[in-house]
Scaffold this active site. Sequence first.
Site, PDB file in Angstrom:
ATOM      1  N   GLU A  32      -5.332  14.538   1.324  1.00  0.00           N
ATOM      2  CA  GLU A  32      -6.623  13.943   1.621  1.00  0.00           C
ATOM      3  C   GLU A  32      -6.883  13.993   3.130  1.00  0.00           C
ATOM      4  OE1 GLU A  32      -6.104  10.077  -0.098  1.00  0.00           O
ATOM      5  OE2 GLU A  32      -5.643  10.915  -2.064  1.00  0.00           O
TER       6      GLU A  32
ATOM      7  N   PHE B 284      -0.422   6.799   2.081  1.00  0.00           N
ATOM      8  CA  PHE B 284       0.288   5.519   2.006  1.00  0.00           C
ATOM      9  C   PHE B 284       1.088   5.417   0.700  1.00  0.00           C
ATOM     10  CE2 PHE B 284      -3.247   4.873   4.905  1.00  0.00           C
ATOM     11  CZ  PHE B 284      -2.595   4.329   5.996  1.00  0.00           C
TER      12      PHE B 284
ATOM     13  N   HIS C 265      -1.481  -0.812   0.795  1.00  0.00           N
ATOM     14  CA  HIS C 265      -1.200   0.313   1.690  1.00  0.00           C
ATOM     15  C   HIS C 265       0.212   0.237   2.258  1.00  0.00           C
ATOM     16  CE1 HIS C 265      -5.539   0.822   1.506  1.00  0.00           C
ATOM     17  NE2 HIS C 265      -5.398   2.001   2.069  1.00  0.00           N
TER      18      HIS C 265
END
Lengths: 309, 319
Positions: B28, B76, B122
């Site tokens: 991403e 994460f 996260h």
Amino acid sequence: VKAAAMTSSDALARLDAMLLIRAYEEQLAATTSARQPGTCTSVGQEACAVGVVGALGANDRMLTNHRSAGHLLARGADPERLFAEVLGRATGYCGGHAGSLHISARELGVVLTSTIVGGGLSLAPGVALAQKRGAQPEGITAVFFGDGAACQGIFHEAVNLAVTWRLPLLFVCENNQWQAYVHRRETMPGEHVADWVQGHGLAAEVVDGNDAEAVHAAATHTVAALRADGRPRLLELTTYRQRGHFEPDDQAYVCATEHAQWLARDPIQRQAQRLRLPADELAGRRDAAGRRIAQAYTAALAAPWPQQA
Amino acid sequence: MQQTSEQALTAALHRAMAADERVIFIGEGVATKNPELLAAFGAERVRNTPLAEASIVGCAVGAAAMGLRPVVDLLFSPFLMLAMDALVNSAGKLGPLSGGQFEFPLVLLARTGAGWAIGGQHNHNLEAMFVHTPGLQVLMPSTPADTAGLLAGALAQPRPTLLFSDIGLAHDTGDVQGDELLLPGRAAVRRRGDAVTLVGYGKTVNHCLAAAQALQADGLGAEVIDLRSLKPLDTATVLASVRKTGRLLCVTEASGLCGLAAELCAVVAEQAFAPLKAAPQRLTGPDAPALASWPLEQAAVPQPEQIAARVRALMNTQP
């Protein structure tokens, strides 16, 4: 005349291929025991396997699933080595480590079989990506899954990635009406998975999955189109799981009327009718397949167990 | 040269991509955030992906089996939970289940640990979950040089690997040579001592070193081991140290139940019982999600003062 004769001999070969798959599956269903783990058979779905796999080339790759025997046999797998795998023997395609549920055969281009419903859908875009970047960029990947897997979120993620990254990937949905022990009507809106992917921009076609010739014709032109422009496609094959989810299964949950309707549309019977095959010739071909399968099963039973690591 | 772990990692990835065109980098925003990699290797090899971890990791697993060497930035560690089927059921199992027909040379990068106050979705030190999973390598370095070395080492071995970075160490710099190669499976002894063995990984290594400094004032020599590689786990280095010191304190930010600290205490009890002068000890984070507020986040991490206090108590314990 020559073309018609050719078509007839190919159609006959497809009939024999379906008879072999049927005999293989019936052998396993008949001999289920504690030492021979139950299997998920593809009885009734033989035309899907034979029609699509026959349209693939040697450099193409395919991912199957827990209902894999048809795809493997159509690809040329040795029934003895398949039985050996199911029976946990060292001579199986995966050394007996896979059992019936995760059989892959890299030498045949049948890769990464996951028994997790939708597992193959997660891996297939990567296989297609590697093909596109690899030594055989003309090769395509076909991933076989069912209407059950289409209800997993990963189906939409995989379609999105394949369309966005323009991956040479053929999605083959065998819509066999059953998702383990639940009928498709209970779990999805509408009749067809193909309707869902229009928003993704994925070209899709619905084909009668119990008609081997129709499946083969659709797969042939779809694979050709995919090879030409590198864009993914979806083929939805409407078919029916004639036996239970997992052997043994008494199918007490199945609607008898619907079941009977689909048995009347059995793909092997239809192919024999199409070929106007006399009953005795069909019986002879069925017996030949049965003998080959019986020999293979006997040989596999005699094969050694794998060594412990 | 002085670099952060992130800089060292990117430089190591650049070297790996230059040396081996099978290495691709997907995730991403990896193309957006690494214009130098994109310029050097092109959009075919440096690919932004949808925010869809199941298909990102699935794609990497499929590509790895077919001969590519994907490096995936999953950002994460809690995002790994969305990719469990591809990682655990496919990459971790389909090698042996296929009778060895397939290998999965891929590296997943994920950040975790207190240090940015971003909360439990996260920040989650879930390393032990993957140590408990067959077929995976699990790495968590504490220095920039080890981060670079372990990335190169993971790419040199055809196994699915998780490389965790500690968010709390993100701003620290360290000396990096630029040619590091560290094969997974070797711990580092960061400090020598003969009174007690302190074992940590990620930021707790630094906390152990700070505690050792304080204990030196008391005349106590603490040996500090940085695991770096959680699987394969270098138990030999830990056992050798405990046979010398007779005392073990394992310090993890991750929670204690069924964790790395529990495993090392068990290994020491099984294999080095006789030299023990006291029962092996754990000091771990709580069995609770990380809270976002800075002081609460820090309170969930074993701090140097707590480590030193546990060691002092341990020194007074009789077997």
